[in-house]
Design a protein around this motif. Structure first.
Motif, PDB file in Angstrom:
ATOM      1  N   PHE A  59      36.779  59.773  35.890  1.00 27.39           N
ATOM      2  CA  PHE A  59      36.701  59.159  37.216  1.00 27.39           C
ATOM      3  C   PHE A  59      35.640  58.067  37.258  1.00 27.39           C
ATOM      4  CE2 PHE A  59      35.102  59.094  41.611  1.00 27.39           C
ATOM      5  CZ  PHE A  59      36.268  58.744  42.268  1.00 27.39           C
ATOM      6  N   VAL A  60      34.468  58.356  36.701  1.00 27.86           N
ATOM      7  CA  VAL A  60      33.386  57.360  36.669  1.00 27.86           C
ATOM      8  C   VAL A  60      33.794  56.165  35.808  1.00 27.86           C
ATOM      9  CG1 VAL A  60      31.009  56.962  35.895  1.00 27.86           C
ATOM     10  CG2 VAL A  60      31.577  59.023  37.182  1.00 27.86           C
ATOM     11  N   PHE A  61      34.450  56.422  34.674  1.00 29.68           N
ATOM     12  CA  PHE A  61      34.895  55.327  33.811  1.00 29.68           C
ATOM     13  C   PHE A  61      35.884  54.423  34.539  1.00 29.68           C
ATOM     14  CE2 PHE A  61      37.972  53.602  30.776  1.00 29.68           C
ATOM     15  CZ  PHE A  61      37.128  52.795  30.021  1.00 29.68           C
ATOM     16  N   ILE A  62      36.811  55.011  35.287  1.00 32.46           N
ATOM     17  CA  ILE A  62      37.782  54.204  36.029  1.00 32.46           C
ATOM     18  C   ILE A  62      37.080  53.361  37.095  1.00 32.46           C
ATOM     19  CG2 ILE A  62      39.712  54.344  37.659  1.00 32.46           C
ATOM     20  CD1 ILE A  62      40.769  56.679  35.983  1.00 32.46           C
ATOM     21  N   LEU A  63      36.103  53.942  37.778  1.00 29.89           N
ATOM     22  CA  LEU A  63      35.361  53.165  38.778  1.00 29.89           C
ATOM     23  C   LEU A  63      34.587  52.012  38.132  1.00 29.89           C
ATOM     24  CD1 LEU A  63      33.927  55.870  41.198  1.00 29.89           C
ATOM     25  CD2 LEU A  63      35.757  54.238  41.627  1.00 29.89           C
ATOM     26  N   VAL A  64      33.942  52.276  36.990  1.00 31.09           N
ATOM     27  CA  VAL A  64      33.193  51.227  36.294  1.00 31.09           C
ATOM     28  C   VAL A  64      34.138  50.147  35.784  1.00 31.09           C
ATOM     29  CG1 VAL A  64      31.790  50.754  34.238  1.00 31.09           C
ATOM     30  CG2 VAL A  64      31.247  52.700  35.702  1.00 31.09           C
ATOM     31  N   ALA A  65      35.279  50.551  35.223  1.00 31.92           N
ATOM     32  CA  ALA A  65      36.248  49.573  34.723  1.00 31.92           C
ATOM     33  C   ALA A  65      36.774  48.704  35.851  1.00 31.92           C
ATOM     34  CB  ALA A  65      37.405  50.288  34.021  1.00 31.92           C
ATOM     35  N   TRP A  66      36.984  49.291  37.009  1.00 28.45           N
ATOM     36  CA  TRP A  66      37.451  48.512  38.166  1.00 28.45           C
ATOM     37  C   TRP A  66      36.364  47.537  38.630  1.00 28.45           C
ATOM     38  CZ3 TRP A  66      35.912  49.563  43.498  1.00 28.45           C
ATOM     39  CH2 TRP A  66      36.563  48.734  44.406  1.00 28.45           C
ATOM     40  N   LYS A  67      35.118  48.026  38.681  1.00 29.61           N
ATOM     41  CA  LYS A  67      34.008  47.175  39.128  1.00 29.61           C
ATOM     42  C   LYS A  67      33.748  46.028  38.147  1.00 29.61           C
ATOM     43  CE  LYS A  67      30.740  46.733  42.193  1.00 29.61           C
ATOM     44  NZ  LYS A  67      31.038  46.351  43.544  1.00 29.61           N
ATOM     45  N   MET A  68      33.948  46.271  36.846  1.00 29.93           N
ATOM     46  CA  MET A  68      33.715  45.237  35.839  1.00 29.93           C
ATOM     47  C   MET A  68      34.892  44.262  35.736  1.00 29.93           C
ATOM     48  SD  MET A  68      30.721  45.881  34.503  1.00 29.93           S
ATOM     49  CE  MET A  68      30.688  45.152  32.898  1.00 29.93           C
ATOM     50  N   GLY A  69      35.992  44.577  36.385  1.00 29.79           N
ATOM     51  CA  GLY A  69      37.146  43.690  36.345  1.00 29.79           C
ATOM     52  C   GLY A  69      38.083  43.944  35.181  1.00 29.79           C
ATOM     53  N   TRP A  70      37.881  45.055  34.471  1.00 35.34           N
ATOM     54  CA  TRP A  70      38.748  45.379  33.336  1.00 35.34           C
ATOM     55  C   TRP A  70      40.118  45.832  33.805  1.00 35.34           C
ATOM     56  CZ3 TRP A  70      34.533  48.845  30.777  1.00 35.34           C
ATOM     57  CH2 TRP A  70      33.492  48.034  30.326  1.00 35.34           C
ATOM     58  N   ILE A  71      40.168  46.472  34.956  1.00 33.28           N
ATOM     59  CA  ILE A  71      41.439  46.904  35.552  1.00 33.28           C
ATOM     60  C   ILE A  71      41.443  46.447  36.996  1.00 33.28           C
ATOM     61  CG2 ILE A  71      41.812  48.881  34.026  1.00 33.28           C
ATOM     62  CD1 ILE A  71      40.723  50.692  36.211  1.00 33.28           C
ATOM     63  N   ALA A  72      42.630  46.288  37.555  1.00 29.66           N
ATOM     64  CA  ALA A  72      42.748  45.857  38.946  1.00 29.66           C
ATOM     65  C   ALA A  72      43.885  46.630  39.604  1.00 29.66           C
ATOM     66  CB  ALA A  72      43.034  44.359  39.018  1.00 29.66           C
ATOM     67  N   PRO A  73      43.692  46.983  40.869  1.00 27.20           N
ATOM     68  CA  PRO A  73      44.779  47.666  41.565  1.00 27.20           C
ATOM     69  C   PRO A  73      45.956  46.715  41.754  1.00 27.20           C
ATOM     70  CG  PRO A  73      42.959  47.195  43.071  1.00 27.20           C
ATOM     71  CD  PRO A  73      42.517  46.823  41.697  1.00 27.20           C
ATOM     72  N   ARG A  74      47.145  47.244  41.587  1.00 28.86           N
ATOM     73  CA  ARG A  74      48.347  46.411  41.708  1.00 28.86           C
ATOM     74  C   ARG A  74      49.116  46.708  42.982  1.00 28.86           C
ATOM     75  NH1 ARG A  74      50.850  46.166  35.665  1.00 28.86           N
ATOM     76  NH2 ARG A  74      48.907  45.665  34.596  1.00 28.86           N
ATOM     77  N   GLY A  75      48.876  47.837  43.584  1.00 28.38           N
ATOM     78  CA  GLY A  75      49.588  48.199  44.796  1.00 28.38           C
ATOM     79  C   GLY A  75      50.987  48.704  44.458  1.00 28.38           C
ATOM     80  N   ILE A  76      51.711  49.050  45.471  1.00 32.73           N
ATOM     81  CA  ILE A  76      53.071  49.544  45.309  1.00 32.73           C
ATOM     82  C   ILE A  76      54.035  48.371  45.530  1.00 32.73           C
ATOM     83  CG2 ILE A  76      54.807  51.152  46.171  1.00 32.73           C
ATOM     84  CD1 ILE A  76      52.503  52.934  47.079  1.00 32.73           C
ATOM     85  N   PRO A  77      54.852  48.022  44.547  1.00 30.06           N
ATOM     86  CA  PRO A  77      55.792  46.910  44.745  1.00 30.06           C
ATOM     87  C   PRO A  77      56.917  47.324  45.704  1.00 30.06           C
ATOM     88  CG  PRO A  77      56.131  47.924  42.618  1.00 30.06           C
ATOM     89  CD  PRO A  77      54.928  48.575  43.213  1.00 30.06           C
ATOM     90  N   TYR A  78      57.383  46.374  46.474  1.00 26.76           N
ATOM     91  CA  TYR A  78      58.469  46.649  47.420  1.00 26.76           C
ATOM     92  C   TYR A  78      59.806  46.537  46.743  1.00 26.76           C
ATOM     93  CZ  TYR A  78      55.072  46.486  51.151  1.00 26.76           C
ATOM     94  OH  TYR A  78      54.007  46.736  51.952  1.00 26.76           O
TER      95      TYR A  78
END
Length: 78
Positions: A59-78
């Protein structure tokens, strides 16, 4: 970078499942050593503690990766 993050996440999830499975095996296995099951209970508790630690670390790794810009939320496609 995204492929590396994906590999780390998959490996952590496999580790969580392996720790959960080993705790289940320790829970179901009968104690034949005459110790009353204390050793088995300790091993099961340790496996569950490892599972919790891996889950929190993931969980902490995912939060850090998101904050560093390594991953980004994509949302749900319509």
């Amino acid at each position: 970078q995204f492929a590396t993050v994906r590999i780390v996440i998959v490996l952590a999830l496999i580790g969580v499942l392996a720790a959960l499975a080993s705790a289940g095996v320790f829970m179901l296995r009968k104690s034949d050593d005459g110790s009353g099951g204390e050793r088995r209970d300790a091993r099961m508790a340790r496996a569950l503690a490892v599972r919790v630690a891996l889950s929190v670390a993931l969980f902490v790794f995912i939060l850090v990766a998101w904050k560093m810009g390594w991953i980004a939320p994509r949302g749900i496609p319509y």
